[in-house]
Design a protein around this motif. Sequence first.
Motif, mmCIF file in Angstrom:
data_model
loop_
_atom_site.group_PDB
_atom_site.id
_atom_site.type_symbol
_atom_site.label_atom_id
_atom_site.label_comp_id
_atom_site.label_asym_id
_atom_site.label_seq_id
_atom_site.Cartn_x
_atom_site.Cartn_y
_atom_site.Cartn_z
ATOM 1 N N TRP A 1 0.401 5.093 -1.738
ATOM 2 C CA TRP A 1 0.848 6.330 -0.825
ATOM 3 C C TRP A 1 1.730 7.140 -1.348
ATOM 4 O O TRP A 1 1.916 8.318 -1.517
ATOM 5 C CB TRP A 1 0.965 5.984 0.487
ATOM 6 C CG TRP A 1 0.070 5.138 1.126
ATOM 7 C CD1 TRP A 1 -1.262 4.424 0.863
ATOM 8 C CD2 TRP A 1 0.026 4.924 2.681
ATOM 9 N NE1 TRP A 1 -1.939 4.008 1.679
ATOM 10 C CE2 TRP A 1 -1.158 4.180 2.853
ATOM 11 C CE3 TRP A 1 0.947 4.938 3.652
ATOM 12 C CZ2 TRP A 1 -1.284 3.705 4.131
ATOM 13 C CZ3 TRP A 1 0.678 4.443 4.748
ATOM 14 C CH2 TRP A 1 -0.500 3.737 5.205
ATOM 15 N N LEU B 146 -4.279 9.122 6.315
ATOM 16 C CA LEU B 146 -3.217 8.170 6.529
ATOM 17 C C LEU B 146 -2.481 8.349 7.956
ATOM 18 O O LEU B 146 -2.507 9.670 8.509
ATOM 19 C CB LEU B 146 -1.891 8.001 5.608
ATOM 20 C CG LEU B 146 -2.575 7.805 4.127
ATOM 21 C CD1 LEU B 146 -1.416 7.859 2.954
ATOM 22 C CD2 LEU B 146 -3.223 6.557 3.899
ATOM 23 N N HIS C 181 0.468 8.976 -4.805
ATOM 24 C CA HIS C 181 -0.430 10.199 -4.399
ATOM 25 C C HIS C 181 0.375 11.267 -3.708
ATOM 26 O O HIS C 181 0.084 12.310 -4.235
ATOM 27 C CB HIS C 181 -1.580 9.332 -3.485
ATOM 28 C CG HIS C 181 -2.604 8.813 -4.249
ATOM 29 N ND1 HIS C 181 -3.662 9.279 -4.940
ATOM 30 C CD2 HIS C 181 -2.743 7.387 -4.305
ATOM 31 C CE1 HIS C 181 -4.333 8.776 -5.514
ATOM 32 N NE2 HIS C 181 -3.849 7.439 -5.092
ATOM 33 N N CYS C 182 1.314 10.880 -2.920
ATOM 34 C CA CYS C 182 2.092 12.133 -2.396
ATOM 35 C C CYS C 182 2.788 12.805 -3.227
ATOM 36 O O CYS C 182 2.881 13.969 -3.216
ATOM 37 C CB CYS C 182 2.895 11.469 -0.958
ATOM 38 S SG CYS C 182 1.794 11.093 0.295
ATOM 39 N N LEU D 99 3.292 6.655 7.206
ATOM 40 C CA LEU D 99 3.771 7.485 6.003
ATOM 41 C C LEU D 99 4.974 8.000 5.808
ATOM 42 O O LEU D 99 5.656 8.398 4.870
ATOM 43 C CB LEU D 99 2.721 8.741 5.821
ATOM 44 C CG LEU D 99 2.688 9.594 4.409
ATOM 45 C CD1 LEU D 99 2.674 8.741 3.077
ATOM 46 C CD2 LEU D 99 1.891 10.771 4.359
ATOM 47 N N HIS E 188 -4.581 12.586 2.806
ATOM 48 C CA HIS E 188 -4.965 11.171 2.279
ATOM 49 C C HIS E 188 -5.512 10.252 3.386
ATOM 50 O O HIS E 188 -6.025 9.057 3.046
ATOM 51 C CB HIS E 188 -3.774 10.394 1.795
ATOM 52 C CG HIS E 188 -3.165 11.129 0.719
ATOM 53 N ND1 HIS E 188 -2.240 11.934 0.565
ATOM 54 C CD2 HIS E 188 -3.486 11.086 -0.750
ATOM 55 C CE1 HIS E 188 -1.596 12.389 -0.450
ATOM 56 N NE2 HIS E 188 -2.645 11.845 -1.540
ATOM 57 N N GLU F 15 0.931 -1.457 -0.050
ATOM 58 C CA GLU F 15 0.226 -0.144 0.083
ATOM 59 C C GLU F 15 0.673 1.065 -0.062
ATOM 60 O O GLU F 15 0.438 2.260 -0.257
ATOM 61 C CB GLU F 15 -1.074 0.083 1.043
ATOM 62 C CG GLU F 15 -0.411 -0.011 2.510
ATOM 63 C CD GLU F 15 -1.299 -0.259 3.690
ATOM 64 O OE1 GLU F 15 -0.533 -0.153 4.785
ATOM 65 O OE2 GLU F 15 -2.417 -0.326 3.510
ATOM 66 N N ALA G 177 -0.162 13.317 5.247
ATOM 67 C CA ALA G 177 -0.974 12.481 5.898
ATOM 68 C C ALA G 177 -2.412 12.729 6.059
ATOM 69 O O ALA G 177 -3.327 11.702 5.857
ATOM 70 C CB ALA G 177 -0.420 11.931 7.084
#
Length: 164
Positions: free
Chosen positions: A9, A37, A12-13, A42, A35, A5, A32
């Motif tokens: 992440w 998270l 996306h970041c 992260l 999203h 995952e 964080a």
Amino acid sequence: MKLSEGVEWGLHCVSVLAELPPGATLPTKALAQYHGLSETYLAKHLQALTNARIIESLPGPKGGYRLQRSPEEITVLEVVEAIDGREPLFRCTEIRQQGPLAQEPQAYRRPCGIHVVMAQAEKAWRDALREQTIADLVAHYQHDVAVKQQQRSTQWVTERMRRA
């Protein structure tokens, strides 16, 4: 094949960071929150992206993360490998040389057909990811996401970004 995952992440970041204005950063906490998270978890992935020279970390009260290179220069494969490593996805253990029907070692001079097929598939997969850049992902986002949602996102990020 199953990617961690952390790959999602990280992609996306990096995509969010790609849209920051020059000189701006976003702290781990903001990435964080954006999203939904865990900040702690992260941070490990952001460190991997920093070590791979995809993003850079700036310390201090105006610090945070930003891209180290332009989005056009960062491939999706680089992010995947930064998070999950470069090890082959398939590892042939030559089980054809084991068991009651195994032959003498010299009978196995040609590579295992399964190994060959899996290596070809992995090469095609990696080549496809190498051809896609973070700029491509941002372009997809801008094309696929409603303008109102993009504006909400931009406003949210702008309120939390820091200028060096």
